[in-house]
Design an enzyme around this catalytic site. Structure first.
Site, mmCIF file in Angstrom:
data_model
loop_
_atom_site.group_PDB
_atom_site.id
_atom_site.type_symbol
_atom_site.label_atom_id
_atom_site.label_comp_id
_atom_site.label_asym_id
_atom_site.label_seq_id
_atom_site.Cartn_x
_atom_site.Cartn_y
_atom_site.Cartn_z
ATOM 1 N N ASP A 135 -9.342 -8.516 -3.561
ATOM 2 C CA ASP A 135 -8.612 -7.585 -2.696
ATOM 3 C C ASP A 135 -8.132 -8.314 -1.448
ATOM 4 O O ASP A 135 -8.744 -9.298 -1.023
ATOM 5 C CB ASP A 135 -9.556 -6.460 -2.234
ATOM 6 C CG ASP A 135 -9.670 -5.334 -3.253
ATOM 7 O OD1 ASP A 135 -8.922 -5.320 -4.234
ATOM 8 O OD2 ASP A 135 -10.526 -4.451 -3.028
ATOM 9 N N ARG A 187 -1.316 -8.510 -7.498
ATOM 10 C CA ARG A 187 -1.157 -7.074 -7.248
ATOM 11 C C ARG A 187 -0.329 -6.927 -5.968
ATOM 12 O O ARG A 187 -0.660 -7.541 -4.955
ATOM 13 C CB ARG A 187 -2.528 -6.427 -7.046
ATOM 14 C CG ARG A 187 -2.460 -4.942 -6.747
ATOM 15 C CD ARG A 187 -3.753 -4.437 -6.099
ATOM 16 N NE ARG A 187 -4.917 -4.620 -6.924
ATOM 17 C CZ ARG A 187 -6.163 -4.624 -6.430
ATOM 18 N NH1 ARG A 187 -6.384 -4.460 -5.133
ATOM 19 N NH2 ARG A 187 -7.195 -4.799 -7.225
HETATM 20 C C1 LIG Z 1 -4.579 -0.143 -7.145
HETATM 21 C C2 LIG Z 1 -4.449 -0.298 -5.675
HETATM 22 C C3 LIG Z 1 -5.100 -1.335 -5.038
HETATM 23 C C4 LIG Z 1 -4.946 -1.515 -3.660
HETATM 24 N N1 LIG Z 1 -5.502 -2.615 -3.064
HETATM 25 C C5 LIG Z 1 -5.254 -2.852 -1.755
HETATM 26 C C6 LIG Z 1 -5.698 -4.053 -1.121
HETATM 27 O O1 LIG Z 1 -6.316 -4.926 -1.730
HETATM 28 N N2 LIG Z 1 -5.401 -4.225 0.197
HETATM 29 C C7 LIG Z 1 -4.682 -3.288 0.914
HETATM 30 O O2 LIG Z 1 -4.410 -3.514 2.110
HETATM 31 N N3 LIG Z 1 -4.274 -2.138 0.337
HETATM 32 C C8 LIG Z 1 -4.544 -1.896 -0.962
HETATM 33 N N4 LIG Z 1 -4.090 -0.730 -1.534
HETATM 34 C C9 LIG Z 1 -3.595 0.372 -0.674
HETATM 35 C C10 LIG Z 1 -2.106 0.250 -0.383
HETATM 36 O O3 LIG Z 1 -1.900 -0.820 0.501
HETATM 37 C C11 LIG Z 1 -1.544 1.548 0.244
HETATM 38 O O4 LIG Z 1 -2.220 1.810 1.434
HETATM 39 C C12 LIG Z 1 -1.681 2.785 -0.653
HETATM 40 O O5 LIG Z 1 -1.433 2.457 -1.987
HETATM 41 C C13 LIG Z 1 -0.654 3.871 -0.237
HETATM 42 O O6 LIG Z 1 0.638 3.387 -0.363
HETATM 43 P P1 LIG Z 1 1.669 3.788 -1.540
HETATM 44 O O7 LIG Z 1 2.171 2.501 -2.098
HETATM 45 O O8 LIG Z 1 1.040 4.673 -2.531
HETATM 46 O O9 LIG Z 1 2.899 4.417 -0.804
HETATM 47 P P2 LIG Z 1 3.056 5.572 0.278
HETATM 48 O O10 LIG Z 1 4.472 5.474 0.703
HETATM 49 O O11 LIG Z 1 1.995 5.482 1.316
HETATM 50 O O12 LIG Z 1 2.830 6.868 -0.559
HETATM 51 C C14 LIG Z 1 3.713 7.294 -1.597
HETATM 52 C C15 LIG Z 1 3.231 8.650 -2.107
HETATM 53 O O13 LIG Z 1 1.950 8.480 -2.734
HETATM 54 C C16 LIG Z 1 1.084 9.564 -2.480
HETATM 55 N N5 LIG Z 1 -0.072 9.083 -1.689
HETATM 56 C C17 LIG Z 1 -0.198 7.874 -1.097
HETATM 57 N N6 LIG Z 1 -1.392 7.753 -0.494
HETATM 58 C C18 LIG Z 1 -2.024 8.931 -0.693
HETATM 59 C C19 LIG Z 1 -3.300 9.426 -0.305
HETATM 60 N N7 LIG Z 1 -4.149 8.709 0.397
HETATM 61 N N8 LIG Z 1 -3.626 10.693 -0.687
HETATM 62 C C20 LIG Z 1 -2.777 11.438 -1.422
HETATM 63 N N9 LIG Z 1 -1.556 11.008 -1.820
HETATM 64 C C21 LIG Z 1 -1.184 9.787 -1.456
HETATM 65 C C22 LIG Z 1 1.902 10.568 -1.714
HETATM 66 O O14 LIG Z 1 2.530 11.419 -2.647
HETATM 67 C C23 LIG Z 1 2.946 9.690 -1.031
HETATM 68 O O15 LIG Z 1 4.107 10.394 -0.693
HETATM 69 C C24 LIG Z 1 -4.194 -0.576 -2.905
HETATM 70 C C25 LIG Z 1 -3.525 0.461 -3.562
HETATM 71 C C26 LIG Z 1 -3.617 0.605 -4.917
HETATM 72 C C27 LIG Z 1 -2.857 1.708 -5.584
#
Ligand SMILES: Cc1cc2nc3c(=O)[nH]c(=O)nc-3n(C[C@H](O)[C@H](O)[C@H](O)COP(=O)(O)OP(=O)(O)OC[C@H]3O[C@@H](n4cnc5c(N)ncnc54)[C@H](O)[C@@H]3O)c2cc1C
Length: 310
Positions: A135, A187
């Protein structure tokens, strides 16, 4: 700008001890939407449930910023035990590890303890036919994590270890280019930490545009790409991109977080895409839970309602 203010307010409040104590004691039932239980057996059961819908799991034992070597080693032992337990249950152990939780930055026998523990974990994953994703944490750890990733790929092969790049950091496109010689498994995420504007883009539109650029460049380079987002417009664009560039489904997968957009997870799996869900579990769920709440204003109401009910 609102996104940033909201996120910093929630994360600022969440770090206050009385708030943490209150949420820990009253919100476990709410946290279970995002956390697959406190024990590894619950996480394994949750993966078995996901598999019924054709969705794969990615285990994440919760715990960050461990400050002493004994706890870091204990944490690594728990991950090793999980890998063995998952394999015994017939599940290929795909796990995510935060190097800070296994001793990154601590020295043991003249070497970085995080790297030593990561070696043990990746080595076991290789024996079991599993996979380990490192991560990405806050920006102060990016250099060392990428260096350690390079070392591990050199020692074990890219089939067994991958890492994460965050589109909100200005540096990330250059980091991605710099990894191409490894043909790495990467990722791509937007980034979950509260970072200063000197290192991270403050505007969501820029983070989203950077995200698309990273995914497209990574796919074009022939690297296996984990498109980790719940952003449906990005997912739709990636589907178009792979179609128009003749990129096979075997070169990428969609990844989402446990408890978020289950409908979309199932739909993509039914369409024949590989979908993997990041499945956090463990007693140390508070920091992870706070970041999920900080991502979306509607989640604060969800927590408050749950706490009042509880
Ligand atoms: C498999 C995976 C691994 C990850 N690993 C890391 C990592 O190693 N380091 C790191 O910094 N980040 C990590 N993240 C978190 C990532 O950086 C984002 O903070 C998170 O994925 C929200 O961003 P989004 O791309 O979904 O887009 P956004 O623009 O934030 O969200 C898009 C849509 O997704 C839905 N959504 C998003 N978040 C939520 C929530 N919390 N609750 C409900 N609905 C929501 C909503 O419908 C929103 O409109 C990871 C995410 C995933 C999916």
């Amino acid at each position: 700008m609102f996104d940033r203010i909201y996120r910093s307010t929630v994360l600022g409040v969440a770090t206050q001890k009385p708030i943490e104590n209150l949420v820990r004691s009253r919100a476990w039932s709410v946290a279970q939407r995002f956390v697959a239980g406190e024990e590894s057996s619950s996480a394994i059961q949750a993966v078995q449930e996901l598999q019924k819908d054709g969705v794969l799991g990615n285990f994440d034992l919760l715990g960050e910023f461990v400050t002493d070597p004994a706890t870091a080693n204990e944490f690594a032992e728990k991950i090793l035990a999980l890998q063995a337990q998952a394999a015994a249950a017939g599940i290929k152990p795909y796990i995510s590890v935060k190097l800070s939780s296994v001793g990154q930055g601590m020295t043991q026998d003249g070497q970085d303890l995080g790297l030593q523990n990561a070696r043990r974990i990746v080595s076991q994953a290789r024996e079991l036919g599993g996979f380990v994703c490192l991560d990405m944490e806050d920006h102060t750890r990016v250099d060392v994590t990428l260096q350690q990733f390079r070392t591990l790929v050199g020692e074990f092969g890219r089939e067994y270890v991958g890492t994460v790049l965050q589109s909100y950091l200005y540096r990330t496109e250059a980091d991605r280019d710099g990894l191409d010689d490894l043909t790495p498994n990467l990722r791509i995420v937007k980034g979950a930490y509260l970072e200063p504007e000197s290192v991270a883009m403050p505007q969501k539109a820029d983070v989203d545009a950077g995200y698309r650029r990273l995914v497209y460049a990574n796919l074009k380079s022939g690297n296996y790409t984990n498109v980790a987002t719940h952003d449906e417009s990005i997912i739709d664009d990636v589907k178009m991109f792979v179609l128009s560039h003749g990129i096979p489904k075997s070169q990428f997968e969609f990844q989402m977080l446990y408890g978020i957009r289950r409908d979309l997870q199932k739909k993509l799996a039914a369409e024949g895409f590989t979908v993997r869900v990041y499945l956090p579990y463990g007693r140390d769920w508070y920091a992870y839970f706070s970041r999920r709440i900080a991502e979306r204003p509607a989640n604060v109401m969800f927590v408050l309602r749950g706490m009042l009910k509880g």
